[in-house]
Design an enzyme around this catalytic site. Structure first.
Site, PDB file in Angstrom:
ATOM      1  N   GLY A 153       0.781  -1.231   0.000  1.00  0.00           N
ATOM      2  CA  GLY A 153       0.000   0.000   0.000  1.00  0.00           C
ATOM      3  C   GLY A 153       0.809   1.275   0.000  1.00  0.00           C
ATOM      4  O   GLY A 153       0.322   2.313   0.441  1.00  0.00           O
ATOM      5  N   SER A 154       2.023   1.248  -0.538  1.00  0.00           N
ATOM      6  CA  SER A 154       2.821   2.485  -0.533  1.00  0.00           C
ATOM      7  C   SER A 154       2.198   3.552  -1.436  1.00  0.00           C
ATOM      8  O   SER A 154       2.194   4.734  -1.084  1.00  0.00           O
ATOM      9  CB  SER A 154       4.279   2.214  -0.922  1.00  0.00           C
ATOM     10  OG  SER A 154       4.391   1.815  -2.268  1.00  0.00           O
ATOM     11  N   ASN A 155       1.625   3.166  -2.569  1.00  0.00           N
ATOM     12  CA  ASN A 155       0.943   4.155  -3.416  1.00  0.00           C
ATOM     13  C   ASN A 155      -0.375   4.604  -2.785  1.00  0.00           C
ATOM     14  O   ASN A 155      -0.745   5.774  -2.891  1.00  0.00           O
ATOM     15  CB  ASN A 155       0.703   3.611  -4.827  1.00  0.00           C
ATOM     16  CG  ASN A 155       1.899   3.843  -5.721  1.00  0.00           C
ATOM     17  OD1 ASN A 155       2.351   4.958  -5.875  1.00  0.00           O
ATOM     18  ND2 ASN A 155       2.414   2.775  -6.303  1.00  0.00           N
ATOM     19  N   LYS A 185     -14.597 -14.690 -12.429  1.00  0.00           N
ATOM     20  CA  LYS A 185     -14.199 -13.280 -12.362  1.00  0.00           C
ATOM     21  C   LYS A 185     -15.427 -12.389 -12.504  1.00  0.00           C
ATOM     22  O   LYS A 185     -15.568 -11.394 -11.790  1.00  0.00           O
ATOM     23  CB  LYS A 185     -13.181 -12.956 -13.456  1.00  0.00           C
ATOM     24  CG  LYS A 185     -12.783 -11.475 -13.472  1.00  0.00           C
ATOM     25  CD  LYS A 185     -11.823 -11.163 -14.577  1.00  0.00           C
ATOM     26  CE  LYS A 185     -10.464 -11.593 -14.143  1.00  0.00           C
ATOM     27  NZ  LYS A 185      -9.360 -10.840 -14.686  1.00  0.00           N
ATOM     28  N   MET A 193      -2.983  -6.664  -8.305  1.00  0.00           N
ATOM     29  CA  MET A 193      -2.318  -7.652  -9.148  1.00  0.00           C
ATOM     30  C   MET A 193      -3.297  -8.580  -9.883  1.00  0.00           C
ATOM     31  O   MET A 193      -3.041  -9.758 -10.059  1.00  0.00           O
ATOM     32  CB  MET A 193      -1.335  -8.468  -8.297  1.00  0.00           C
ATOM     33  CG  MET A 193      -0.265  -7.615  -7.632  1.00  0.00           C
ATOM     34  SD  MET A 193       0.611  -6.486  -8.746  1.00  0.00           S
ATOM     35  CE  MET A 193       1.536  -7.655  -9.724  1.00  0.00           C
ATOM     36  N   ARG A 194      -4.403  -8.011 -10.322  1.00  0.00           N
ATOM     37  CA  ARG A 194      -5.372  -8.772 -11.105  1.00  0.00           C
ATOM     38  C   ARG A 194      -5.706  -8.005 -12.376  1.00  0.00           C
ATOM     39  O   ARG A 194      -5.699  -6.776 -12.380  1.00  0.00           O
ATOM     40  CB  ARG A 194      -6.668  -8.980 -10.327  1.00  0.00           C
ATOM     41  CG  ARG A 194      -6.445  -9.727  -9.067  1.00  0.00           C
ATOM     42  CD  ARG A 194      -7.687 -10.445  -8.581  1.00  0.00           C
ATOM     43  NE  ARG A 194      -7.248 -11.403  -7.586  1.00  0.00           N
ATOM     44  CZ  ARG A 194      -6.821 -12.632  -7.849  1.00  0.00           C
ATOM     45  NH1 ARG A 194      -6.853 -13.089  -9.068  1.00  0.00           N
ATOM     46  NH2 ARG A 194      -6.395 -13.417  -6.895  1.00  0.00           N
ATOM     47  N   ASN A 218      -4.501   3.212 -13.718  1.00  0.00           N
ATOM     48  CA  ASN A 218      -3.476   2.338 -13.141  1.00  0.00           C
ATOM     49  C   ASN A 218      -2.133   3.045 -13.151  1.00  0.00           C
ATOM     50  O   ASN A 218      -1.870   3.897 -14.009  1.00  0.00           O
ATOM     51  CB  ASN A 218      -3.374   1.045 -13.965  1.00  0.00           C
ATOM     52  CG  ASN A 218      -2.423   0.037 -13.351  1.00  0.00           C
ATOM     53  OD1 ASN A 218      -2.389  -0.154 -12.148  1.00  0.00           O
ATOM     54  ND2 ASN A 218      -1.646  -0.630 -14.193  1.00  0.00           N
ATOM     55  N   HIS A 245       1.957   2.003 -13.330  1.00  0.00           N
ATOM     56  CA  HIS A 245       2.799   0.857 -13.696  1.00  0.00           C
ATOM     57  C   HIS A 245       4.270   1.271 -13.635  1.00  0.00           C
ATOM     58  O   HIS A 245       4.631   2.339 -14.140  1.00  0.00           O
ATOM     59  CB  HIS A 245       2.439   0.377 -15.110  1.00  0.00           C
ATOM     60  CG  HIS A 245       3.168  -0.862 -15.506  1.00  0.00           C
ATOM     61  ND1 HIS A 245       2.817  -2.104 -15.034  1.00  0.00           N
ATOM     62  CD2 HIS A 245       4.243  -1.042 -16.299  1.00  0.00           C
ATOM     63  CE1 HIS A 245       3.651  -2.997 -15.535  1.00  0.00           C
ATOM     64  NE2 HIS A 245       4.529  -2.374 -16.309  1.00  0.00           N
TER      65      HIS A 245
END
Length: 188
Positions: free
Chosen positions: A14-16, A64, A89-90, A106, A108
């Site tokens: 959870g750093s972001n 899903k 991570m999905r 997102n 990246h």
């Protein structure tokens, strides 16, 4: 006037998430954390920030589409307008993509289109590139293929290790992501 509500999707430390929560003048309120990993560090960060967390395990659903339908319900209940992926991570499927079209962003750890997918920092490091970086982009049905919103470069020094490169990239992520969130939420 109340702020637009947003959710953060995360799977790890959870750093972001923390960087977003600590940002000044965010034009949105982070009103929900969605996490697919019970016990992930981000859950404690959400608790410390008084952000409700919905934690689920995909394997408890038959598909899903089923768990994403459930997530859409949770997001609607929280009046969420934006979704910010921060180490989630999905791969986002059509159920979420359709419900929040053009509103899922997102971050990246590479200069896309280079090094998409998992372990982008390791991929860049082992490829021996001299420049890598961070990309913030909208999500589409591909893996890290959506329209790019912003990129910032990170130079790879000869004495960098994979760990020091990760630290440099995360420092850029923590500055860039809140800035981009501010820009896109105010303009859309």
């Amino acid at each position: 006037m109340s702020k637009v509500k947003a959710a953060v999707f995360a799977s790890g430390t959870g750093s972001n998430f923390q960087a977003i929560m600590e940002a000044n003048n965010l034009p949105c309120e982070i009103s929900l954390l969605i996490c697919d990993k019970p016990g992930a560090g981000v859950i404690e960060k959400a608790k410390n920030s008084d952000v409700p967390a919905f934690v689920f395990q995909p394997k408890e659903f038959t598909s899903k589409a089923e768990y994403e339908k459930h997530l859409v319900e949770k997001l609607r209940e929280a009046n969420v307008s934006w979704i910010f992926l921060a180490g989630y991570m999905r791969i986002v499927g059509p159920t979420l993509l359709t419900a929040f079209e053009g509103k899922i962003v997102n971050i990246h750890p590479s200069l896309l289109p280079d090094f998409p997918g998992k372990d982008a920092i390791g991929q860049a490091y082992h490829a021996g590139v001299k420049t890598t970086g961070v990309t913030v982009h909208f999500i589409d049905e591909g893996i890290d293929t959506g329209p790019i919103i912003a990129q910032e470069t990170v130079e790879v020094q000869d004495d960098d290790t994979e760990e020091t490169l990760k630290e440099k990239i995360q420092k850029v992520e923590h500055e860039l992501y809140p800035k981009v969130i501010q820009q896109i939420v105010q303009t859309k």
